[in-house]
Scaffold this motif. Sequence first.
Motif, mmCIF file in Angstrom:
data_model
loop_
_atom_site.group_PDB
_atom_site.id
_atom_site.type_symbol
_atom_site.label_atom_id
_atom_site.label_comp_id
_atom_site.label_asym_id
_atom_site.label_seq_id
_atom_site.Cartn_x
_atom_site.Cartn_y
_atom_site.Cartn_z
ATOM 1 N N VAL A 29 -6.562 -9.467 -73.276
ATOM 2 C CA VAL A 29 -5.520 -8.772 -74.040
ATOM 3 C C VAL A 29 -6.084 -8.379 -75.390
ATOM 4 O O VAL A 29 -6.717 -9.182 -76.076
ATOM 5 C CB VAL A 29 -4.283 -9.680 -74.209
ATOM 6 C CG1 VAL A 29 -3.228 -8.994 -75.054
ATOM 7 C CG2 VAL A 29 -3.727 -10.064 -72.852
ATOM 8 N N ASP A 30 -5.841 -7.138 -75.743
ATOM 9 C CA ASP A 30 -6.295 -6.610 -77.017
ATOM 10 C C ASP A 30 -5.092 -5.961 -77.704
ATOM 11 O O ASP A 30 -4.339 -5.234 -77.081
ATOM 12 C CB ASP A 30 -7.396 -5.573 -76.773
ATOM 13 C CG ASP A 30 -7.986 -5.044 -78.064
ATOM 14 O OD1 ASP A 30 -8.133 -5.828 -79.014
ATOM 15 O OD2 ASP A 30 -8.301 -3.843 -78.116
ATOM 16 N N ALA B 20 0.903 -4.466 -75.717
ATOM 17 C CA ALA B 20 -0.459 -4.979 -75.622
ATOM 18 C C ALA B 20 -1.314 -3.992 -74.856
ATOM 19 O O ALA B 20 -0.811 -3.186 -74.073
ATOM 20 C CB ALA B 20 -0.474 -6.331 -74.920
ATOM 21 N N ARG B 21 -2.591 -4.080 -75.075
ATOM 22 C CA ARG B 21 -3.559 -3.332 -74.278
ATOM 23 C C ARG B 21 -4.248 -4.350 -73.383
ATOM 24 O O ARG B 21 -4.806 -5.336 -73.852
ATOM 25 C CB ARG B 21 -4.572 -2.636 -75.169
ATOM 26 C CG ARG B 21 -5.691 -1.983 -74.358
ATOM 27 C CD ARG B 21 -6.469 -1.007 -75.167
ATOM 28 N NE ARG B 21 -5.609 0.165 -75.367
ATOM 29 C CZ ARG B 21 -5.786 1.054 -76.327
ATOM 30 N NH1 ARG B 21 -6.762 0.919 -77.185
ATOM 31 N NH2 ARG B 21 -4.976 2.094 -76.434
ATOM 32 N N ARG C 279 -5.249 -0.486 -69.786
ATOM 33 C CA ARG C 279 -3.870 -0.046 -69.568
ATOM 34 C C ARG C 279 -3.016 -0.569 -70.718
ATOM 35 O O ARG C 279 -3.074 -1.745 -71.056
ATOM 36 C CB ARG C 279 -3.359 -0.608 -68.245
ATOM 37 C CG ARG C 279 -1.991 -0.142 -67.806
ATOM 38 C CD ARG C 279 -1.827 1.370 -67.665
ATOM 39 N NE ARG C 279 -2.562 2.021 -66.633
ATOM 40 C CZ ARG C 279 -2.151 2.250 -65.407
ATOM 41 N NH1 ARG C 279 -0.974 1.856 -65.018
ATOM 42 N NH2 ARG C 279 -2.919 2.899 -64.558
ATOM 43 N N ASP C 280 -2.237 0.314 -71.334
ATOM 44 C CA ASP C 280 -1.290 -0.076 -72.372
ATOM 45 C C ASP C 280 0.028 -0.409 -71.699
ATOM 46 O O ASP C 280 0.521 0.357 -70.853
ATOM 47 C CB ASP C 280 -1.107 1.052 -73.384
ATOM 48 C CG ASP C 280 -2.364 1.295 -74.204
ATOM 49 O OD1 ASP C 280 -3.097 0.326 -74.452
ATOM 50 O OD2 ASP C 280 -2.613 2.446 -74.593
ATOM 51 N N VAL C 281 0.593 -1.559 -72.071
ATOM 52 C CA VAL C 281 1.848 -2.016 -71.480
ATOM 53 C C VAL C 281 2.793 -2.462 -72.592
ATOM 54 O O VAL C 281 2.373 -2.723 -73.721
ATOM 55 C CB VAL C 281 1.626 -3.187 -70.486
ATOM 56 C CG1 VAL C 281 0.775 -2.739 -69.309
ATOM 57 C CG2 VAL C 281 0.986 -4.378 -71.176
#
Length: 187
Positions: free
Chosen positions: A134-135, A146-147, A165-167
């Motif tokens: 997680v970034d 989160a990315r 993936r951005d969520v």
Amino acid sequence: MQLPAGHGTSDLPHTRSGARHWLITALALAAVTAAAALVQPSGATATQEGPSGGPDPARASYPVDCGPLGVVVADRVEADLDADGRAETVAVVHCDAGSGTPPHGVYVLAHPTEEDGAPRVAETLVDPGERMTVDGLGIDGGTISARLLGYSAPEVPRCCPDMRRDVSWAWQDGRLELTVAPAPNSV
């Protein structure tokens, strides 16, 4: 004015500092510091740890199998996600592997049911079994973002994720709902 040979500027009476000078300087600095501590910009807010803050992620027990290794809290954000007047903590954790890029888990922590109890994991947003890192964990208006970084194949080196993936998760109908942004470079 030119000084005679052999004389420097420190020989002039107005360039020497004494105890009185330093005392006045110290008092002026103390007054400025005290005034700055009392004055806040309009709209400034501050939160303190305690009953109104989110649960302490260092005190929680996570559903992560790290074997003999400990668990590291890599990131955290706090917000009242369910609008009950008490902040929850969203924690990103991973095993303390020492090297490499161990997968992360993302957990929502709720306040303990007992006064001196440990925070409890209320929801798992990202399971470490998904093998993602997680970034850029963030929160804005109750929406967690989160990315997620991952790997397309076991052969991809663990240092270099090749999927992104951005969520985000938002509180809807009594639970956190996941929203996935389109894949990068998609139409």
